[in-house]
Design a protein around this motif. Structure first.
Motif: not given
Length: 547
Positions: A528-541
């Motif tokens: 809260k108040g410091a930012g957000t990081t969204v990670f989207v992880k796709f399996p290569v197979a």
């Protein structure tokens, strides 16, 4: 018992017997001077003391050189024979001293050694006794022939004493062998018990669940390695402390360590726990009395870190809600979209053909604008409910990120204080998917990031290529905006839960739906108040399952 310890006991016993004999001889000499031959008697005692010292120095070599033990026992028999000879032979009161080396031999060398020393004792005793009948012995003790008992009596005494020697050898040998077998059995039992204890300890330490035992007052007695891994408290510090403070037991378990009638009925609880390193986790704990043949002697506390499992359960509930909303959206979208298109088209025709006042024209424009907004919402709803893959092909994810960043530079979402940074590797990041859907994911996340920074900040787009250890393509979008509170985290993927004035509230829902179809994962890290990081992880197979 080892040979060294047995010999040490024999040396100690020999020194005690010699000291007793020496004290007795001195007392007799004082009370009745001339009764004992002083010089040779004290010489034997002194010689025995000297040999005892020598035996003590050679004790560490006795295990390797067993003849040292045999020599000690043989010299003991010789010295006892000399004492018997000096104290009257057939009339000696010290014949019973032969039993001492026989017992020692049986204890050290079992019944065989006792029989050998018993045989030597019988031979030497017979020699000392019969020597008195075949001539005058060269001894300080003078026994005149008329003082000797008849020869048949002497032979009877020799036989009786020999029988006693062999009986002592047999009995002590049997007892020594029984003791040796019992000692071996005890050692085996001790070894088996130690193995069982070690196995039990290994089993307890191998448990993935934390395990702690307490006494009746709630003081921690033992805990396993998993308990240390979960709580972050070493066992040495936990043992001896109150379980209520070590495990931060909740109010629901108040009275657990009290009388049975006051104990809580619910002994399985889940609660928040603060590790020593400050990390917050969810702990699932069960408590049960520790029952032994003596009754209750304490309590067993088993606990697990259920943070991840509860997170998965929450995600599963979100998936269920999203699936239900998706089915509903697919059903109502077509029922609304077609009439809406007709209404919008009719209004536009009327707007062009009818003579309207300015106020009526503005009203017409509002209807047309709101119709378009509603149509966009329905379109997004359909995209969320049933994403369509137009074409599956190999693509370079780096190109998607750079194109999106270029479009964002001219987007109305971008303000003057916004900076857009792209972090991509030098080599291509190949992935097989619908490029339009991947672009939609990045665009939705990026526009949300810009909206989260009304006062400006840096938006970072990055991609991590797959590796042998991590066969995933990971796209990350990070902002420096307002952040998301913990209480809001569970609902961010639900439709119409947008936190911004603009937008339909379906952006993250659509992202989540598309990523889920690719068997991927969306993870959000925010302060809260410091930012957000969204990670989207796709399996290569993943593309193999989508063909």
């Amino acid at each position: 018992m080892t040979i060294r310890r047995t010999l040490l006991a024999l040396i100690t016993a020999r020194a005690a017997v010699i000291s007793a004999l020496l004290g007795s001889a001195i007392l007799i000499q004082i009370k009745s001077p001339g009764t004992l031959p002083v010089d040779p008697f004290f010489f034997l005692l002194g010689l025995t003391f000297a040999l005892t010292v020598v035996y003590s120095l050679t004790i560490r070599h006795a295990e390797r050189h067993r003849w040292i033990v045999a020599l000690q026992l043989a010299l003991d028999v010789v010295i006892v024979s000399a004492i018997v000879h000096l104290t009257g032979g057939v009339h000696s009161y010290f014949t019973s001293l032969y039993a001492l080396p026989i017992i020692a031999a049986s204890a050290i060398q079992s019944w065989r050694g006792g029989m050998m020393v018993g045989t030597l004792s019988s031979l030497l005793y017979a020699s000392v006794t019969l020597a008195q009948y075949v001539g005058t012995p060269a001894s300080p003790v003078v026994v005149v022939p008329q003082d000797l008992p008849p020869l048949r009596v002497a032979l009877f005494m020799i036989g009786l004493n020999s029988f006693g020697f062999f009986a002592v050898a047999a009995l002590t040998g049997y007892l020594a062998e029984s003791l040796r077998r019992a000692d071996a059995q005890l050692q085996r039992a001790s070894s088996e018990l130690a193995d069982v204890q070690a196995f039990s300890r290994h089993v307890v330490d191998s448990l993935t669940s934390g395990l702690a035992t307490t006494d009746m007052s709630g003081t921690v007695v033992t805990c396993n390695r998993a308990a240390q891994a979960i709580t972050g408290i070493p066992p040495g510090e936990a043992i001896g402390q109150a379980a209520t403070s070590v495990l931060q037991l909740p109010v629901a378990l108040d009275g657990l360590f009290g009388p049975p009638e006051r104990r809580p009925k619910q002994t399985r609880v889940e609660y928040g726990y603060t590790r020593r390193d400050g990390r917050q986790i969810e702990l699932g704990l069960s408590a049960a009395p520790l029952m032994t043949p003596r009754g209750e002697t304490g309590f067993i506390l088993t606990f697990q870190d259920v943070t991840e499992s509860r997170k998965l359960e929450r995600e599963a509930r979100v998936q269920q809600r999203l699936a239900a909303v998706g089915e509903m959206a697919a059903g109502i979208a077509h029922e609304i979209r077609n009439p809406l298109a007709s209404m919008s088209g009719s209004i536009q025709i009327l707007r062009q053909e009818l003579p309207l006042t300015d106020e009526q024209g503005q009203l017409m424009d509002i209807v047309i604008r709101e119709s378009e907004r509603l149509n966009e919402t329905i379109r997004s709803f359909l995209a969320y409910a049933k994403p369509q893959r137009q074409s599956m092909k190999h693509m370079d994810v780096r190109q998607v990120l750079t194109d999106t960043a270029r479009l964002l530079q001219n987007s109305p979402e971008r303000a003057d204080g916004h900076r857009i940074a792209v972090d991509v590797p030098s080599e291509a990041v190949q992935f097989q998917a619908d490029e339009g859907q991947i672009r939609q994911i990045v665009w939705n996340l990026a526009t949300n990031g810009l909206r989260a920074m009304p006062g400006g900040g840096t938006l970072r787009l990055a991609v991590t290529p797959p590796s042998d250890d991590a066969p995933f393509v990971v796209i990350s979008v990070a902002d420096e905006g307002v952040g998301i509170g913990p209480e809001e985290m569970d609902g961010i993927f639900q439709p119409f839960r947008g936190g911004f004035d603009r937008g339909s509230g379906l952006g993250l829902s659509i992202v989540h739906r598309i990523v889920t179809d690719y068997s991927g994962e969306v993870r959000v890290s925010s302060t809260k108040g410091a930012g957000t990081t969204v990670f989207v992880k796709f399996p290569v197979a993943a593309h193999a399952a989508l063909k």
